[in-house]
Design a protein around this motif. Structure first.
Motif, PDB file in Angstrom:
ATOM      1  N   THR A 146      19.612  25.298  -5.991  1.00 40.04           N
ATOM      2  CA  THR A 146      19.685  24.840  -4.604  1.00 40.04           C
ATOM      3  C   THR A 146      20.902  23.947  -4.406  1.00 40.04           C
ATOM      4  O   THR A 146      21.320  23.214  -5.313  1.00 40.04           O
ATOM      5  CB  THR A 146      18.419  24.080  -4.205  1.00 40.04           C
ATOM      6  OG1 THR A 146      18.121  23.088  -5.194  1.00 40.04           O
ATOM      7  CG2 THR A 146      17.244  25.015  -4.070  1.00 40.04           C
ATOM      8  N   LEU A 180      24.441  22.177   2.497  1.00 43.62           N
ATOM      9  CA  LEU A 180      25.069  23.151   3.386  1.00 43.62           C
ATOM     10  C   LEU A 180      26.521  23.446   3.021  1.00 43.62           C
ATOM     11  O   LEU A 180      27.069  24.484   3.405  1.00 43.62           O
ATOM     12  CB  LEU A 180      24.994  22.650   4.836  1.00 43.62           C
ATOM     13  CG  LEU A 180      23.633  22.815   5.524  1.00 43.62           C
ATOM     14  CD1 LEU A 180      23.649  22.181   6.904  1.00 43.62           C
ATOM     15  CD2 LEU A 180      23.235  24.283   5.622  1.00 43.62           C
ATOM     16  N   GLY A 234      22.352  33.333   4.730  1.00 46.24           N
ATOM     17  CA  GLY A 234      21.493  32.317   4.155  1.00 46.24           C
ATOM     18  C   GLY A 234      20.316  32.040   5.084  1.00 46.24           C
ATOM     19  O   GLY A 234      20.352  32.351   6.276  1.00 46.24           O
ATOM     20  N   TYR A 263      18.888  29.162   6.174  1.00 43.10           N
ATOM     21  CA  TYR A 263      18.982  28.096   7.184  1.00 43.10           C
ATOM     22  C   TYR A 263      19.733  28.573   8.416  1.00 43.10           C
ATOM     23  O   TYR A 263      19.239  28.437   9.546  1.00 43.10           O
ATOM     24  CB  TYR A 263      19.673  26.874   6.581  1.00 43.10           C
ATOM     25  CG  TYR A 263      19.860  25.745   7.576  1.00 43.10           C
ATOM     26  CD1 TYR A 263      18.852  24.826   7.812  1.00 43.10           C
ATOM     27  CD2 TYR A 263      21.060  25.606   8.273  1.00 43.10           C
ATOM     28  CE1 TYR A 263      19.021  23.790   8.722  1.00 43.10           C
ATOM     29  CE2 TYR A 263      21.243  24.585   9.184  1.00 43.10           C
ATOM     30  CZ  TYR A 263      20.220  23.674   9.409  1.00 43.10           C
ATOM     31  OH  TYR A 263      20.392  22.663  10.320  1.00 43.10           O
ATOM     32  N   ILE A 268      12.024  28.625   3.397  1.00 43.16           N
ATOM     33  CA  ILE A 268      12.776  27.362   3.407  1.00 43.16           C
ATOM     34  C   ILE A 268      11.894  26.228   2.908  1.00 43.16           C
ATOM     35  O   ILE A 268      12.327  25.374   2.128  1.00 43.16           O
ATOM     36  CB  ILE A 268      13.302  27.064   4.826  1.00 43.16           C
ATOM     37  CG1 ILE A 268      14.417  28.051   5.194  1.00 43.16           C
ATOM     38  CG2 ILE A 268      13.818  25.625   4.927  1.00 43.16           C
ATOM     39  CD1 ILE A 268      14.890  27.941   6.624  1.00 43.16           C
ATOM     40  N   THR A 280      17.438  18.426   8.843  1.00 43.73           N
ATOM     41  CA  THR A 280      18.575  19.058   8.173  1.00 43.73           C
ATOM     42  C   THR A 280      19.152  18.233   7.022  1.00 43.73           C
ATOM     43  O   THR A 280      19.457  18.777   5.956  1.00 43.73           O
ATOM     44  CB  THR A 280      19.674  19.379   9.204  1.00 43.73           C
ATOM     45  OG1 THR A 280      19.153  20.310  10.166  1.00 43.73           O
ATOM     46  CG2 THR A 280      20.886  20.000   8.527  1.00 43.73           C
ATOM     47  N   TYR A 314      17.202  18.892   3.609  1.00 49.20           N
ATOM     48  CA  TYR A 314      16.863  20.211   3.094  1.00 49.20           C
ATOM     49  C   TYR A 314      17.705  20.586   1.875  1.00 49.20           C
ATOM     50  O   TYR A 314      18.879  20.226   1.760  1.00 49.20           O
ATOM     51  CB  TYR A 314      17.054  21.294   4.169  1.00 49.20           C
ATOM     52  CG  TYR A 314      16.148  21.151   5.367  1.00 49.20           C
ATOM     53  CD1 TYR A 314      14.836  20.719   5.211  1.00 49.20           C
ATOM     54  CD2 TYR A 314      16.595  21.460   6.649  1.00 49.20           C
ATOM     55  CE1 TYR A 314      13.998  20.601   6.307  1.00 49.20           C
ATOM     56  CE2 TYR A 314      15.765  21.349   7.751  1.00 49.20           C
ATOM     57  CZ  TYR A 314      14.473  20.896   7.568  1.00 49.20           C
ATOM     58  OH  TYR A 314      13.638  20.773   8.652  1.00 49.20           O
ATOM     59  N   HIS A 355      19.033  24.138  -0.048  1.00 50.69           N
ATOM     60  CA  HIS A 355      19.325  25.499   0.409  1.00 50.69           C
ATOM     61  C   HIS A 355      19.606  26.417  -0.767  1.00 50.69           C
ATOM     62  O   HIS A 355      20.176  25.988  -1.775  1.00 50.69           O
ATOM     63  CB  HIS A 355      20.529  25.515   1.361  1.00 50.69           C
ATOM     64  CG  HIS A 355      20.395  24.580   2.521  1.00 50.69           C
ATOM     65  ND1 HIS A 355      19.708  24.898   3.663  1.00 50.69           N
ATOM     66  CD2 HIS A 355      20.843  23.307   2.702  1.00 50.69           C
ATOM     67  CE1 HIS A 355      19.737  23.877   4.509  1.00 50.69           C
ATOM     68  NE2 HIS A 355      20.423  22.895   3.947  1.00 50.69           N
TER      69      HIS A 355
END
Length: 519
Positions: A15, A18, A97, A99, A170, A239, A242, A244
Motif C-alpha cells: 500500500t 496517493l 486505481g 480511489y 478500499i 483521504t 487512506y 492505496h
C-alpha cells in the motif's frame, strides 16, 4: 534500534499514498480510515434503498405504468446495477486505481440522484394526478418525462458500477495482511461494514418510505440525495488517512491466459508436486504484497458442486420459453393476459417439485444398487463406477420447478397485497423461504434421529450405508400433501380484481360503464 522500529512501521502489503510513496501503519489506515468508509456506506445504502424500495410504487402511481411494466423496469434497472460493477472493477484494477475510480463514480452517482430528484419535484415533469384505479386509463408520461426519469436512473446505475466494487475493497485495504494484528482487525471490519449497510437500509425502509408515502416524492428523493452528498463528503474527509493499492494491470488478460493454457494442456497429467506449477518467486510475491494461490481440486471439470449450475441454466431457459412461448399459447386458450393465473402457475411448480423428489429417490436407489453390486456399501472415500451426470435430470427439473413456482410466488405476494402493504407482502415471500429452511433443518435432524433409533438410519455419514432414497420419497409425499392443501386454499381464494386486470374483470367493468352511460 530507532531505525529498526521506523522500518517496521511501514506496511508490507504494497500500500502507498496517493503519490505512490510507502505509508506508515501508525499514520494511515486501520480503524481511523475505515470509520470514514463505514459511515459513507451507511449513508449510501440509505440513499440507494430510499430510491429502489419504493420504485415500483412511484412508477405505478406517478408515471401510471402497469404492474408488469413497472416491475420489469425495476428489475432491468437493478440488473444493470449489478452488472456495471464488472466495468468499474476493471477500470480500478487495471487503470485508475480504486480511489480515483470511486471518486469519479460517486460524482456520477450524485449527478444521477440530483437529476432524479428534480424529475420528481419539478411540476410538469410527471403526468397529471389520476384517481382511476387502473393505471392504463390515466394519462401516460410523455417521452421527455420518461427520458428524464429513466436517464437519471441509469446514470445512477452507471456510477454505482464504480462505487460498489471499490468501496468495500478500499476499506479492506486499510489493514495489512502481513501484520497479524491488522489481519484480525480486517475480519472485524466486515462485521461493522455489514452493520453500516443494514443500518442504512433500515432507515431507508422505514423513515424514507414513510416520507415518500405521506409527505411527498420530492422530499422522499431529496433526502436520499442529501444523504449521498453527505456520504461522499465524509469519504473525502478521510483521504489523508487512506492507504492505496496500485493498479496491477488487466485481470481479464490474465484470466484469458489461464483459459487458453487450460485448453492447451487439457490432456496433460496434473503434477502432484506443487513446485512443478508455474509460479513467480517468493520475493516477487513479497514485493507486490500478495500471496501465492495454492493448487486446489475445487475447480476440476466437473466438480460435483457445479451441477447446481445446470439447475440455474434450466431456470433461465425455462423463464424464456415460458414468457415467449407458453404465455402466448395460453393467452389464446384462456384469454388471460398472463396466460394462466398466478395460482395455476404456482400449482404447476408444486407438481414439478413432487416429480423432482420422486426422480431423486429412484436415482439414489440406483446409486445404492451400484454400490451394493461392487461391494462398496460399507466403504468410505471410494468412488463409485458411476457418472455424476445421473443426477442431472433432477437438477434440470428443479430449475423448471423454480421457474414456475418462485417467480409466481414473488409476483403473487406483490400483486395481491393492498397498496399500503406492497413491501410487507413482498417480504412474506422471502419469509416463507426462511421458515422453510428452518423446517428443513428440523426435519433432517428429526428423521435422522428417528430412523437411527428404529433400525437402519436414513441419513448417515457414509452415504452408501444410508437410505436417502427413502428420505427423498418422504419429501415427495410431503410435497404431495402440500399440493393437496394448496388446492383446498385455492378453491376458496378470491383474486383482487384491481390487481389482476383479468379479461373477465375488464369485460365486467366495460358492461358497468356502458349501463351507466345508457342511464
Amino acid at each position: 534500534m530507532a531505525l529498526q522500529e521506523e522500518g517496521d512501521d511501514y506496511t508490507k502489503d504494497g500500500t502507498v499514498d496517493l503519490r505512490g510513496n510507502p505509508v506508515r501503519r501508525s499514520q494511515r489506515g486501520r480503524w481511523k480510515a475505515c470509520s470514514f468508509v463505514i459511515v459513507y456506506e451507511m449513508f449510501e445504502r440509505m440513499a440507494y434503498y430510499g430510491i429502489s424500495s419504493n420504485l415500483v410504487i412511484f412508477m405505478t402511481t406517478k408515471l401510471h405504468q402497469g404492474t408488469v411494466q413497472s416491475s420489469n423496469n425495476v428489475t432491468n434497472w437493478v440488473g444493470t446495477i449489478f452488472l456495471t460493477p464488472i466495468l468499474g472493477a476493471y477500470v480500478a484494477d487495471a487503470h485508475l486505481g480504486r480511489y480515483l475510480t470511486f471518486v469519479i463514480s460517486s460524482a456520477i452517482c450524485f449527478l444521477g440522484m440530483l437529476v432524479l430528484t428534480l424529475s420528481v419535484s419539478i411540476p410538469g415533469m410527471n403526468p397529471p394526478e389520476c384517481s382511476t384505479t387502473s393505471a392504463e386509463d390515466c394519462e401516460q408520461a410523455s417521452v421527455l418525462q420518461l427520458a428524464l426519469f429513466f436517464g437519471a436512473l441509469y446514470i445512477l446505475a452507471f456510477g454505482t458500477g464504480g462505487t460498489k466494487p471499490n468501496i468495500s475493497t478500499i476499506g479492506a485495504d486499510q489493514f495489512d495482511e502481513w501484520d497479524p494484528k491488522e489481519k484480525m482487525q480486517k475480519i472485524s471490519f466486515f462485521n461493522w461494514w455489514m452493520f453500516g449497510i443494514f443500518f442504512g437500509t433500515l432507515f431507508a425502509n422505514t423513515i424514507l418510505i414513510y416520507v415518500q408515502d405521506n409527505v411527498g416524492w420530492g422530499w422522499g428523493y431529496g433526502l436520499p440525495t442529501l444523504g449521498l452528498a453527505i456520504s461522499i463528503s465524509v469519504f473525502l474527509l478521510g483521504t489523508p488517512f487512506y492507504r492505496h493499492k496500485l493498479p496491477t494491470g488487466s485481470p481479464f488478460l490474465t484470466m484469458a491466459r489461464v483459459i487458453v493454457a487450460s485448453f492447451r494442456k487439457a490432456k496433460a497429467p496434473t503434477p502432484r508436486d506443487p513446485t512443478r506449477f508455474h509460479e513467480p518467486s517468493s520475493l516477487e510475491y513479497e514485493r507486490k504484497g500478495t500471496f501465492p494461490i495454492h493448487s486446489t481440486q475445487s475447480l476440476r471439470y466437473i466438480p460435483p458442486a457445479s451441477l447446481s449450475a445446470f439447475g440455474t441454466v434450466s431456470f433461465l431457459v425455462s423463464i424464456v420459453i415460458y414468457d415467449r412461448v407458453l404465455v402466448k399459447i395460453a393467452q389464446k386458450l384462456t384469454g388471460n393476459p398472463r396466460g394462466i393465473t398466478l395460482l395455476q402457475r404456482m400449482g404447476i411448480g408444486l407438481i414439478f417439485y413432487i416429480i423432482v423428489m420422486t426422480v431423486a429417490s429412484f436415482t439414489e436407489r440406483y446409486r445404492l444398487k451400484v454400490a451394493a453390486d461392487h461391494g462398496l456399501i460399507h466403504q468410505t472415500g471410494v468412488k463409485l463406477p458411476l457418472t455424476i451426470f445421473v443426477l442431472l435430470p433432477q437438477f434440470v427439473l428443479m430449475g423448471i420447478a423454480d421457474a414456475f413456482l418462485v417467480v409466481a410466488k414473488l409476483e403473487f405476494f406483490y400483486d395481491q397485497a393492498p397498496e399500503s402493504m406492497k413491501s410487507l407482502g413482498t417480504s412474506y415471500s422471502l419469509t416463507s423461504l426462511g421458515i422453510g429452511n428452518f423446517l428443513s433443518s428440523f426435519l433432517l435432524s428429526t428423521v435422522s434421529k428417528i430412523t437411527i433409533k428404529h433400525g437402519r438410519g436414513w441419513i448417515l455419514n457414509n452415504l452408501n450405508e444410508s437410505r436417502l432414497d427413502y428420505y427423498y420419497l418422504f419429501f415427495a409425499l410431503l410435497n404431495f400433501v402440500n399440493f393437496a392443501l394448496f388446492l383446498v386454499v385455492v378453491k376458496f381464494y378470491v383474486y383482487r380484481a384491481e390487481a389482476t386486470h383479468s379479461v373477465n374483470v375488464k369485460e365486467e367493468e366495460s358492461k358497468v360503464v356502458g349501463i351507466k352511460e345508457d342511464e
